[in-house]
Design a protein around this motif. Sequence first.
Motif, PDB file in Angstrom:
ATOM      1  N   ALA A  27       0.833  -1.208   0.000  1.00 41.83           N
ATOM      2  CA  ALA A  27       0.000   0.000   0.000  1.00 41.83           C
ATOM      3  C   ALA A  27       0.865   1.254   0.000  1.00 41.83           C
ATOM      4  CB  ALA A  27      -0.928  -0.013   1.209  1.00 41.83           C
ATOM      5  N   HIS A  28       1.926   1.248   0.776  1.00 42.07           N
ATOM      6  CA  HIS A  28       2.811   2.409   0.846  1.00 42.07           C
ATOM      7  C   HIS A  28       3.445   2.684  -0.517  1.00 42.07           C
ATOM      8  CE1 HIS A  28       6.336   4.842   1.931  1.00 42.07           C
ATOM      9  NE2 HIS A  28       5.561   5.294   2.902  1.00 42.07           N
ATOM     10  N   ARG A  29       3.908   1.626  -1.185  1.00 45.54           N
ATOM     11  CA  ARG A  29       4.547   1.793  -2.491  1.00 45.54           C
ATOM     12  C   ARG A  29       3.557   2.248  -3.563  1.00 45.54           C
ATOM     13  NH1 ARG A  29       9.991   2.227  -2.479  1.00 45.54           N
ATOM     14  NH2 ARG A  29      10.886   0.596  -1.224  1.00 45.54           N
ATOM     15  N   LEU A  30       2.342   1.719  -3.501  1.00 43.99           N
ATOM     16  CA  LEU A  30       1.364   2.033  -4.545  1.00 43.99           C
ATOM     17  C   LEU A  30       0.577   3.310  -4.291  1.00 43.99           C
ATOM     18  CD1 LEU A  30      -0.080  -1.528  -5.251  1.00 43.99           C
ATOM     19  CD2 LEU A  30       1.615  -0.264  -6.585  1.00 43.99           C
ATOM     20  N   GLU A  31       0.283   3.594  -3.025  1.00 44.57           N
ATOM     21  CA  GLU A  31      -0.620   4.704  -2.710  1.00 44.57           C
ATOM     22  C   GLU A  31       0.021   5.821  -1.889  1.00 44.57           C
ATOM     23  OE1 GLU A  31      -3.473   4.898  -4.139  1.00 44.57           O
ATOM     24  OE2 GLU A  31      -3.449   2.884  -4.968  1.00 44.57           O
ATOM     25  N   GLY A  32       1.213   5.570  -1.349  1.00 43.96           N
ATOM     26  CA  GLY A  32       1.881   6.588  -0.558  1.00 43.96           C
ATOM     27  C   GLY A  32       1.617   6.443   0.931  1.00 43.96           C
ATOM     28  N   LEU A  35      -2.152   7.263   2.497  1.00 43.76           N
ATOM     29  CA  LEU A  35      -3.206   6.278   2.261  1.00 43.76           C
ATOM     30  C   LEU A  35      -2.893   4.904   2.842  1.00 43.76           C
ATOM     31  CD1 LEU A  35      -4.343   7.221  -1.352  1.00 43.76           C
ATOM     32  CD2 LEU A  35      -5.509   7.681   0.803  1.00 43.76           C
ATOM     33  N   SER A  36      -1.634   4.653   3.150  1.00 39.61           N
ATOM     34  CA  SER A  36      -1.288   3.363   3.756  1.00 39.61           C
ATOM     35  C   SER A  36      -1.332   3.410   5.279  1.00 39.61           C
ATOM     36  CB  SER A  36       0.097   2.903   3.292  1.00 39.61           C
ATOM     37  OG  SER A  36       1.105   3.757   3.785  1.00 39.61           O
TER      38      SER A  36
END
Length: 93
Positions: A27-32, A35-36
Amino acid sequence: LLSALKQFKYFWNLPQSQVAILLEKVAHRLEGAALSKPLGAFREAVAAAPAHTSAIKDLALPAEVRQVYMVNAEHLEDADPHAVYPTSIYRQC
């Protein structure tokens, strides 16, 4: 990101806390970071649970969920045995 996704292939044999960590990383890699953030709270809650080191396969899943997984696991025993019986989560996929 690729490292986390490769590890997800073996989620059935991973501890609950490791799966929560991987979810947060993806989630951190995809959404920042913003949002994670809820998954960070989820990871902390899982880590605080007494059974956080138990593998996903050892969870008391509803019978219908376990049945669906077992059908897939039987297929994977022939198609890709390492998906069911991993020798290493870092194995080349």
